[in-house]
Write an enzyme that holds these catalytic residues in place. Sequence first.
Site, mmCIF file in Angstrom:
data_model
loop_
_atom_site.group_PDB
_atom_site.id
_atom_site.type_symbol
_atom_site.label_atom_id
_atom_site.label_comp_id
_atom_site.label_asym_id
_atom_site.label_seq_id
_atom_site.Cartn_x
_atom_site.Cartn_y
_atom_site.Cartn_z
ATOM 1 N N ASN A 133 0.840 -1.205 0.000
ATOM 2 C CA ASN A 133 0.000 0.000 0.000
ATOM 3 C C ASN A 133 0.873 1.252 0.000
ATOM 4 O O ASN A 133 1.886 1.329 0.694
ATOM 5 C CB ASN A 133 -0.998 -0.002 1.165
ATOM 6 C CG ASN A 133 -0.359 -0.202 2.520
ATOM 7 O OD1 ASN A 133 0.665 -0.867 2.647
ATOM 8 N ND2 ASN A 133 -0.975 0.362 3.544
ATOM 9 N N ALA A 169 -0.692 12.100 1.384
ATOM 10 C CA ALA A 169 -1.144 13.136 2.320
ATOM 11 C C ALA A 169 -2.600 13.509 2.034
ATOM 12 O O ALA A 169 -3.336 13.911 2.946
ATOM 13 C CB ALA A 169 -0.236 14.360 2.217
ATOM 14 N N TYR A 204 -5.489 11.720 1.681
ATOM 15 C CA TYR A 204 -5.756 10.311 2.023
ATOM 16 C C TYR A 204 -6.426 9.452 0.947
ATOM 17 O O TYR A 204 -6.007 8.320 0.710
ATOM 18 C CB TYR A 204 -6.574 10.216 3.319
ATOM 19 C CG TYR A 204 -5.913 10.812 4.537
ATOM 20 C CD1 TYR A 204 -4.544 11.097 4.570
ATOM 21 C CD2 TYR A 204 -6.662 11.104 5.678
ATOM 22 C CE1 TYR A 204 -3.952 11.653 5.684
ATOM 23 C CE2 TYR A 204 -6.071 11.655 6.809
ATOM 24 C CZ TYR A 204 -4.719 11.928 6.806
ATOM 25 O OH TYR A 204 -4.133 12.479 7.915
ATOM 26 N N GLU A 211 -2.978 -4.512 -3.162
ATOM 27 C CA GLU A 211 -3.428 -5.394 -4.245
ATOM 28 C C GLU A 211 -3.373 -4.672 -5.588
ATOM 29 O O GLU A 211 -2.933 -5.220 -6.602
ATOM 30 C CB GLU A 211 -4.875 -5.857 -4.005
ATOM 31 C CG GLU A 211 -5.093 -6.607 -2.716
ATOM 32 C CD GLU A 211 -5.490 -5.693 -1.563
ATOM 33 O OE1 GLU A 211 -4.838 -4.638 -1.385
ATOM 34 O OE2 GLU A 211 -6.430 -6.031 -0.843
HETATM 35 N N1 THU Z 1 -5.336 -1.321 2.351
HETATM 36 C C1 THU Z 1 -4.783 -2.152 1.418
HETATM 37 O O1 THU Z 1 -3.619 -1.995 1.027
HETATM 38 N N2 THU Z 1 -5.562 -3.137 0.902
HETATM 39 C C2 THU Z 1 -6.850 -3.365 1.247
HETATM 40 O O2 THU Z 1 -7.501 -4.197 0.644
HETATM 41 C C3 THU Z 1 -7.426 -2.652 2.382
HETATM 42 C C4 THU Z 1 -6.689 -1.445 2.829
HETATM 43 C C5 THU Z 1 -4.518 -0.235 2.886
HETATM 44 C C6 THU Z 1 -4.941 1.128 2.445
HETATM 45 C C7 THU Z 1 -4.377 1.998 3.547
HETATM 46 O O3 THU Z 1 -3.040 2.332 3.217
HETATM 47 C C8 THU Z 1 -4.360 1.103 4.766
HETATM 48 O O4 THU Z 1 -4.571 -0.214 4.294
HETATM 49 C C9 THU Z 1 -5.412 1.444 5.788
HETATM 50 O O5 THU Z 1 -6.659 1.506 5.202
#
Ligand code: THU
Length: 173
Positions: free
Chosen positions: A51, A55, A57, A64
């Site tokens: 992920n 800044a 958000y 993924e």
């Molecule tokens: N996040 C992912 O990388 N994949 C997901 O399927 C759910 C959420 C990340 C996004 C963000 O950086 C962090 O988790 C908190 O939401």
Amino acid sequence: MSQTYGLTPEEIQELSKRAAAAKDVSYSPYSNFRVGCALLCEDGSWVIGANIENASYPVTICAERTALVKAITEGKKRFRAIGLSVDVSPPASPCGMCRQFIREFSDGSVPIFMYGKEVGECVVRTLGELLPMSFGPDDLPDRGARSQILSGSLLVNDNIAGLCHTCVLEGLG
Ligand code: THU
């Protein structure tokens, strides 16, 4: 693990290792919630992603989608398995947007291995289980054109709902 989804024990082990290692390249200073993703591509190669937050958000990209975008731009459009690793227990599952993003390039049978922080902690679901009755490229009227765009990477007659079956919830052991 009773169901291996056509993967060898070595591939399953590699999937968990690579998904966990991918967390190291997560850029998540705002949530401090690291997510790593590993893709086992149809050609046997691996692609990882993490992920990447922003800044602003909502601009954040999930692990993924980072992995899939990397894979697609390397010409890899079909996948045998997806691994997802987080630092919490129980493991997190892909968000709705990522489920739909995965659906573009996978039919409902692709297994998604979700790893939590405990050693050997793993929940497995197929995309069809996580996203039943999904909308995909083959649902658009001009299937022929879509198939061409995707270079034949999708099976036109996939029955996503029909692929759903009993869920598997167990440790990797
Ligand atoms: N996040 C992912 O990388 N994949 C997901 O399927 C759910 C959420 C990340 C996004 C963000 O950086 C962090 O988790 C908190 O939401």
